[in-house]
Structures are given as structure tokens and as C-alpha cells.
Motif scaffolding. Structure first.
Motif, PDB file in Angstrom:
ATOM      1  N   LEU A 271       0.829  -1.206   0.000  1.00 46.14           N
ATOM      2  CA  LEU A 271       0.000   0.000   0.000  1.00 46.14           C
ATOM      3  C   LEU A 271       0.861   1.252   0.000  1.00 46.14           C
ATOM      4  O   LEU A 271       0.575   2.219  -0.709  1.00 46.14           O
ATOM      5  N   ALA A 272       1.922   1.225   0.820  1.00 42.86           N
ATOM      6  CA  ALA A 272       2.814   2.389   0.869  1.00 42.86           C
ATOM      7  C   ALA A 272       3.561   2.589  -0.437  1.00 42.86           C
ATOM      8  O   ALA A 272       3.977   3.712  -0.769  1.00 42.86           O
ATOM      9  N   GLY A 273       3.744   1.491  -1.206  1.00 43.15           N
ATOM     10  CA  GLY A 273       4.411   1.607  -2.498  1.00 43.15           C
ATOM     11  C   GLY A 273       3.529   2.174  -3.597  1.00 43.15           C
ATOM     12  O   GLY A 273       4.015   2.357  -4.717  1.00 43.15           O
ATOM     13  N   GLY A 274       2.266   2.437  -3.307  1.00 47.07           N
ATOM     14  CA  GLY A 274       1.389   3.058  -4.280  1.00 47.07           C
ATOM     15  C   GLY A 274       0.315   2.159  -4.841  1.00 47.07           C
ATOM     16  O   GLY A 274      -0.571   2.628  -5.577  1.00 47.07           O
ATOM     17  N   ASP A 275       0.358   0.860  -4.523  1.00 44.21           N
ATOM     18  CA  ASP A 275      -0.678  -0.063  -5.002  1.00 44.21           C
ATOM     19  C   ASP A 275      -1.840  -0.051  -4.013  1.00 44.21           C
ATOM     20  O   ASP A 275      -1.848  -0.775  -3.016  1.00 44.21           O
ATOM     21  N   LEU A 276      -2.830   0.771  -4.291  1.00 42.72           N
ATOM     22  CA  LEU A 276      -3.957   0.941  -3.373  1.00 42.72           C
ATOM     23  C   LEU A 276      -4.972  -0.188  -3.467  1.00 42.72           C
ATOM     24  O   LEU A 276      -5.961  -0.186  -2.731  1.00 42.72           O
ATOM     25  N   SER A 277      -4.751  -1.151  -4.343  1.00 40.01           N
ATOM     26  CA  SER A 277      -5.655  -2.298  -4.436  1.00 40.01           C
ATOM     27  C   SER A 277      -5.260  -3.421  -3.485  1.00 40.01           C
ATOM     28  O   SER A 277      -5.892  -4.480  -3.484  1.00 40.01           O
ATOM     29  N   ALA A 278      -4.218  -3.214  -2.672  1.00 36.08           N
ATOM     30  CA  ALA A 278      -3.747  -4.254  -1.746  1.00 36.08           C
ATOM     31  C   ALA A 278      -4.820  -4.531  -0.694  1.00 36.08           C
ATOM     32  O   ALA A 278      -5.377  -3.608  -0.095  1.00 36.08           O
ATOM     33  N   ARG A 279      -5.088  -5.818  -0.458  1.00 35.24           N
ATOM     34  CA  ARG A 279      -6.040  -6.252   0.556  1.00 35.24           C
ATOM     35  C   ARG A 279      -5.467  -7.473   1.267  1.00 35.24           C
ATOM     36  O   ARG A 279      -4.569  -8.154   0.756  1.00 35.24           O
ATOM     37  N   VAL A 280      -5.980  -7.760   2.452  1.00 36.74           N
ATOM     38  CA  VAL A 280      -5.595  -8.959   3.190  1.00 36.74           C
ATOM     39  C   VAL A 280      -6.834  -9.815   3.384  1.00 36.74           C
ATOM     40  O   VAL A 280      -7.934  -9.293   3.622  1.00 36.74           O
ATOM     41  N   PRO A 281      -6.700 -11.139   3.284  1.00 41.07           N
ATOM     42  CA  PRO A 281      -7.867 -11.997   3.519  1.00 41.07           C
ATOM     43  C   PRO A 281      -8.278 -11.981   4.983  1.00 41.07           C
ATOM     44  O   PRO A 281      -7.445 -12.094   5.875  1.00 41.07           O
ATOM     45  N   THR A 282      -9.546 -11.827   5.239  1.00 43.30           N
ATOM     46  CA  THR A 282     -10.062 -11.797   6.618  1.00 43.30           C
ATOM     47  C   THR A 282     -10.384 -13.227   7.045  1.00 43.30           C
ATOM     48  O   THR A 282     -11.524 -13.683   6.957  1.00 43.30           O
ATOM     49  N   VAL A 283      -9.333 -13.933   7.482  1.00 44.79           N
ATOM     50  CA  VAL A 283      -9.473 -15.331   7.883  1.00 44.79           C
ATOM     51  C   VAL A 283      -9.387 -15.503   9.390  1.00 44.79           C
ATOM     52  O   VAL A 283      -9.655 -16.584   9.904  1.00 44.79           O
ATOM     53  N   SER A 284      -8.995 -14.462  10.106  1.00 45.80           N
ATOM     54  CA  SER A 284      -8.845 -14.571  11.551  1.00 45.80           C
ATOM     55  C   SER A 284     -10.104 -14.077  12.237  1.00 45.80           C
ATOM     56  O   SER A 284     -11.011 -13.526  11.615  1.00 45.80           O
ATOM     57  N   SER A 285     -10.131 -14.277  13.541  1.00 40.97           N
ATOM     58  CA  SER A 285     -11.250 -13.809  14.358  1.00 40.97           C
ATOM     59  C   SER A 285     -10.700 -12.990  15.517  1.00 40.97           C
ATOM     60  O   SER A 285      -9.488 -12.913  15.713  1.00 40.97           O
ATOM     61  N   GLY A 286     -11.588 -12.389  16.272  1.00 41.26           N
ATOM     62  CA  GLY A 286     -11.154 -11.597  17.419  1.00 41.26           C
ATOM     63  C   GLY A 286     -10.489 -10.304  16.988  1.00 41.26           C
ATOM     64  O   GLY A 286     -10.828  -9.689  15.963  1.00 41.26           O
ATOM     65  N   ASP A 287      -9.485  -9.876  17.781  1.00 41.48           N
ATOM     66  CA  ASP A 287      -8.806  -8.608  17.526  1.00 41.48           C
ATOM     67  C   ASP A 287      -8.035  -8.638  16.214  1.00 41.48           C
ATOM     68  O   ASP A 287      -7.988  -7.629  15.485  1.00 41.48           O
ATOM     69  N   ILE A 288      -7.400  -9.786  15.872  1.00 44.73           N
ATOM     70  CA  ILE A 288      -6.659  -9.878  14.624  1.00 44.73           C
ATOM     71  C   ILE A 288      -7.615  -9.753  13.436  1.00 44.73           C
ATOM     72  O   ILE A 288      -7.326  -9.057  12.451  1.00 44.73           O
ATOM     73  N   GLY A 289      -8.761 -10.414  13.517  1.00 46.69           N
ATOM     74  CA  GLY A 289      -9.750 -10.287  12.461  1.00 46.69           C
ATOM     75  C   GLY A 289     -10.252  -8.858  12.308  1.00 46.69           C
ATOM     76  O   GLY A 289     -10.463  -8.381  11.186  1.00 46.69           O
ATOM     77  N   GLN A 290     -10.443  -8.174  13.446  1.00 46.91           N
ATOM     78  CA  GLN A 290     -10.864  -6.777  13.384  1.00 46.91           C
ATOM     79  C   GLN A 290      -9.789  -5.913  12.748  1.00 46.91           C
ATOM     80  O   GLN A 290     -10.081  -4.981  11.984  1.00 46.91           O
ATOM     81  N   LEU A 291      -8.509  -6.220  13.045  1.00 50.86           N
ATOM     82  CA  LEU A 291      -7.407  -5.483  12.428  1.00 50.86           C
ATOM     83  C   LEU A 291      -7.380  -5.712  10.923  1.00 50.86           C
ATOM     84  O   LEU A 291      -7.152  -4.759  10.154  1.00 50.86           O
ATOM     85  N   GLU A 292      -7.604  -6.946  10.485  1.00 50.92           N
ATOM     86  CA  GLU A 292      -7.652  -7.215   9.042  1.00 50.92           C
ATOM     87  C   GLU A 292      -8.797  -6.440   8.386  1.00 50.92           C
ATOM     88  O   GLU A 292      -8.619  -5.852   7.312  1.00 50.92           O
ATOM     89  N   HIS A 293      -9.953  -6.441   9.033  1.00 53.38           N
ATOM     90  CA  HIS A 293     -11.098  -5.695   8.491  1.00 53.38           C
ATOM     91  C   HIS A 293     -10.795  -4.201   8.433  1.00 53.38           C
ATOM     92  O   HIS A 293     -11.100  -3.540   7.423  1.00 53.38           O
ATOM     93  N   ASP A 294     -10.189  -3.657   9.495  1.00 48.97           N
ATOM     94  CA  ASP A 294      -9.864  -2.226   9.513  1.00 48.97           C
ATOM     95  C   ASP A 294      -8.836  -1.877   8.442  1.00 48.97           C
ATOM     96  O   ASP A 294      -8.913  -0.809   7.825  1.00 48.97           O
ATOM     97  N   PHE A 295      -7.859  -2.774   8.227  1.00 52.12           N
ATOM     98  CA  PHE A 295      -6.864  -2.500   7.182  1.00 52.12           C
ATOM     99  C   PHE A 295      -7.538  -2.451   5.815  1.00 52.12           C
ATOM    100  O   PHE A 295      -7.260  -1.556   5.006  1.00 52.12           O
TER     101      PHE A 295
END
Length: 486
Positions: free
Chosen positions: A217-241
């Protein structure tokens, strides 16, 4: 040692997230295993050995009776010196005495076995405390019980404490226990290392994915996403990212569109002015009042666009200046209507006004609110056809002042209503370029209304056209002052 510990801590700080998690969890597990091993050892030494001591005290007390009976039969302790094997027969548990007796029943069976060399730990003293038979390695503090015959103490039976009885069997048992403890500790430590390594990798894996996506994302590719496979706080962090990346991508698209729209809006009046001036220069068009008026109109349009962009940028950063005061919004609205009434009439529009006779008090900037009302009326002039109706109404309730601008024109499709407050948005682009503005009026209105803690929205009007609805907080201070005066 402190330097080594400092070096280790420095290396841990430099390690990856997986290494840090592994080191932290491994230290905790090793401490827990060590504490459990130490607790087991203390429990064995203090609990199990103490239990054996209690059992041996019972054995000590149980052995006094057979010795007293043997003394009564022989009259002294000399019989033990003459027959040493008789000592073991008398002290053997769960077996009657094998020495000859004439007037006594068989000796009672003893309740405790001798698996840890108890027989070798008894010591027999005479009435004066002199050694007679048994284990000579006794101490004055050794547990003892008197041997009483016919009310007279004829001897003492002592027992060497279990901790001091270092027989081969005892040592082998203790060694076996220690070896078993070490084997269990090592196995538990290896299991903790494997489990900790797996957990550290499992916990660090989503964080590594987020870190990698962040670099992308910092390199300019704004299409970067992470798969939301976790739950709890980590899953919330993935969703927020993902939400952040989506917002950045949307903002970048809006920025690109904004630059393109601004360029287009600036190019149009500049192109017209350039064409007019070129035509005058080559003599195609004479210098006349009409030509100057045409150039002046484009200059005004360009100046209005620059002013709108400036106001919009100030509203975005919260730097648009406001002078809030108690004011009657009805009077502010009437002032804006007086300035636009003639132009609305010249455009063939019928203006209807329904304002209450009593003041509608709000706290706001009169000049900025007039700018909002004027922009909305200007939109009606541009987009409502001649012969239609423009209706302005105002009312209030206990907390809010409502102002509605309705028209009977063609209106706006339902799907396009939320987009009216976006920058440079036009329902009909071709018509807007000819007769409309740059599409900045309503976004500026939204910024001003929100700065007054109000809301502005677009909806279908009861007359069939477009409704622009404004809701402003009622000024409770003025209401309280008026109530106090009453």
C-alpha cells in the motif's frame, strides 16, 4: 552475566515478530515447567517423606508391645544378644513372634510393611539409655517410645529419621524419582518449544500478511487487501486494514477525478476567452461592447469557480471562518429571497414563501447561511424550467429548525440524490456546462451546514421536483433567555 543478558535482550528486540513471540512464550512455558518441577520435588520431599515418617512413627509405637512382651518372658534384654535373629522376628511386620512364649497369645499383626528398610532403623536402649541392639546411628533427637513392663520403664525404642536412613534401596528410589522428574521436565520443555513455535507462527502469520500488504500500500498499489481469515482482535485489524485501503483507493479516485474536473472547468472559460481574444486580434470580430461583455462573463465565471474552490478547500480543512451569533434564520432567509426574487421572476419561476411570523432562533454565521440559501436558489434558476414553482418553507420543533426548498421541476432520479453533494457532480453534464455551474454549490452548502452542526439532504419534493432539506439546531440559549423574561 549482566552483559550477556543485555546482549540477549538486544538480539530479541532485533528479531522478527515470530522470534519475539516465540521467545516470550518459551520463557513463560519454561518458567511454568520449572515451577511445577520444583513444586513436585518439594511435594515429594516434604509430603511423601513426611507421610512415610508418620507411618514409621505408627510402626514405632506398634513395635513397643512385642518388645515389652518379650522382656516380660525373659526378664532382661540378654536374650537378644544370644539370638540376634530373634530381633528381626520380633520386629517383622505382619508376622507373629517366633520366640517361645507360654502365657501370651500370638503377637498382633502390624499394619505397615517394611519396604524401605524400617527394620534396620530401630534402636533398642536399656532403661538407663545405654545402647543394647539395633541401628547404632541414632541421635538424641531421634523419635523414641518407652518400653514399660509392670509399670516400670525397662528400655527405649528409637527410630532413625527417614532422611538419615541412607540405605541402598532408599537411594535407588530417590535417584529413580529424580531421573523421572528430569525426563518429564525435558519432555515437557520440548513439547513447550514445539507448541510455542507453532503458536508464534500462527499468531504472527496474519500480522506478516498485514505488514506485507502495508508495504504494498505504501508503495502506491492501493488495491492491496488482506484476507479476513482470523477472528477476534486480529480479524478486526484485518477488516480495519481493508477498510483503510478501500478508503485510500476511493480518496485517490476522487482526487484524480477532482483534478480532471478542475482542469476541465478552468479550460472551458479560458478556451472561450482565448478564442474571443484571437478573433479580435485577427480582425474577425470587432472590439465592441458585446465582445467585452462576453469576455467579462467568462472572467466572472472563472472568478466564481476559483472562489468556490477556495471556499470548498477551506471547508474541507476546517479553516473556513465563521462568526457565530444568535440570529433569526427567518430574517436571514428573507434577505436571501429578496436578492433572488427578481431573477426568479425574470426566469419565469413562481416563488412561494411560507415562513412563520415568530423568529426561528439559531446560532450561526449569517453571511455563510445566506451563502447556502443563495446557492440553493441559484440551482433552482439553472435547473428548473420556466413556468414551474419554487417553494420555501420553514418550521421548528423543540430542538430543530427545518428549512425546505421545493420545486415542481423534472427533479432528480432517486439513485442520483445522494450524489448531488459530491464535487463537480452533474445530473446532465451537457446542460450544466451550458447553463449551470461547476457542480460545487451543493458541496459548499453541505460543508457550511455541517459546520453549524446541522444536516442537509436531497429528496423528492411533494411538488414533484427536488427538495433540499436543511435541519439546524435550535438555539436553546435564546429560548431560555426569552422564557426567563416571560
Amino acid at each position: 552475566m549482566p552483559q550477556t543478558l543485555t546482549r540477549v535482550l538486544r538480539e530479541i528486540r532485533r528479531a522478527s515478530l515470530t522470534g519475539k513471540l516465540f521467545a516470550a512464550m518459551l520463557v513463560v512455558n519454561v518458567l511454568v515447567i520449572g515451577a511445577m518441577a520444583l513444586g513436585a520435588r518439594l511435594s515429594f520431599e516434604r509430603g511423601f517423606l513426611g507421610y512415610l515418617e508418620q507411618q514409621e512413627i505408627k510402626r514405632l509405637e506398634s513395635s513397643v508391645g512385642p518388645l515389652a512382651m518379650a522382656y516380660r518372658d525373659h526378664g532382661s534384654w540378654d536374650f537378644l544378644l544370644q539370638n540376634r535373629s530373634l530381633w528381626h522376628e520380633i520386629m517383622r511386620p505382619y508376622a507373629p513372634a517366633s520366640y517361645p512364649v507360654t502365657s501370651h497369645a500370638p503377637l498382633p499383626r502390624l499394619p505397615v510393611s517394611s519396604l524401605i528398610g524400617t527394620n534396620t532403623r530401630f534402636t533398642l536402649l536399656d532403661a538407663k539409655g545405654a545402647y543394647v541392639f539395633g541401628n547404632p546411628a541414632f541421635a538424641d533427637t531421634s523419635p523414641r517410645r518407652p518400653i514399660v513392663v509392670d509399670g516400670k520403664t525397662v528400655g527405649w525404642l528409637l527410630m532413625v529419621p527417614f532422611e538419615r536412613a541412607t540405605e541402598a534401596g532408599d537411594l535407588r528410589f530417590q535417584k529413580t524419582q529424580r531421573e523421572s522428574s528430569w525426563i518429564i521436565t525435558i519432555a515437557a520443555t520440548l513439547l513447550a518449544i514445539l507448541t510455542t513455535l507453532w503458536m508464534a507462527r500462527a499468531l504472527a502469520s496474519p500480522l506478516r500478511r498485514i505488514a506485507s500488504a502495508t508495504h504494498t500500500l505504501a508503495g502506491g498499489d492501493l488495491s492491496a487487501r488482506v484476507p479476513t481469515v482470523s477472528s477476534g482482535d486480529i480479524g478486526q485489524l484485518e477488516h480495519d486494514f481493508n477498510h483503510l485501503a478501500q478508503t485510500l483507493e476511493s480518496t485517490e479516485r476522487m482526487r484524480s477525478a477532482l483534478v480532471a474536473d478542475i482542469s476541465h472547468e478552468l479550460r472551458t472559460p479560458l478556451a472561450v476567452m482565448s478564442g474571443e481574444i484571437e478573433a479580435i486580434e485577427v480582425g474577425v470580430r470587432p472590439v465592441s461592447v458585446e465582445a467585452v461583455r462576453s469576455l467579462g462573463g467568462e472572467v466572472k465565471r472563472l472568478s466564481r469557480l476559483v472562489d468556490d474552490l477556495y471556499d470548498l478547500s477551506l471547508a474541507d480543512v476546517g479553516a473556513l471562518r465563521y462568526h457565530h451569533e444568535q440570529l433569526d434564520v427567518c430574517e436571514t432567509l428573507r434577505s436571501a429571497l429578496r436578492r433572488s426574487a427578481r431573477r426568479l421572476g425574470d426566469a419565469g419561476l413562481t416563488l412561494r414563501v411560507d415562513l412563520p411570523d415568530t423568529p426561528l432562533w439559531v446560532r450561526g454565521d449569517e453571511r455563510r447561511l445566506q451563502q447556502v440559501f443563495t446557492n440553493i436558489l441559484e440551482n433552482a434558476l439553472r435547473y428548473v424550467d420556466a413556468g414551474e414553482i419554487v417553494c420555501v418553507t420553514a418550521r421548528e420543533d423543540a430542538r430543530t429548525v427545518y428549512i425546505d426548498f421545493d420545486d415542481s421541476g423534472a427533479g432528480v432520479p432517486e439513485a442520483m440524490l445522494p450524489s448531488l453533494f459530491e464535487r463537480f457532480y452533474r445530473v446532465e453534464a451537457s446542460r450544466s456546462r451550458a447553463t449551470g455551474g461547476a457542480g460545487l454549490g451543493l458541496p459548499i452548502c453541505r460543508g457550511i451546514v455541517e459546520a453549524h452542526d446541522g444536516e442537509i439532504a436531497a429528496a423528492r419534493a411533494p411538488l414533484g421536483g427536488l427538495r433540499i432539506a436543511i435541519a439546524l439546531p435550535r438555539s436553546t440559549e435564546t429560548f431560555r433567555n426569552r422564557r426567563d423574561h416571560e
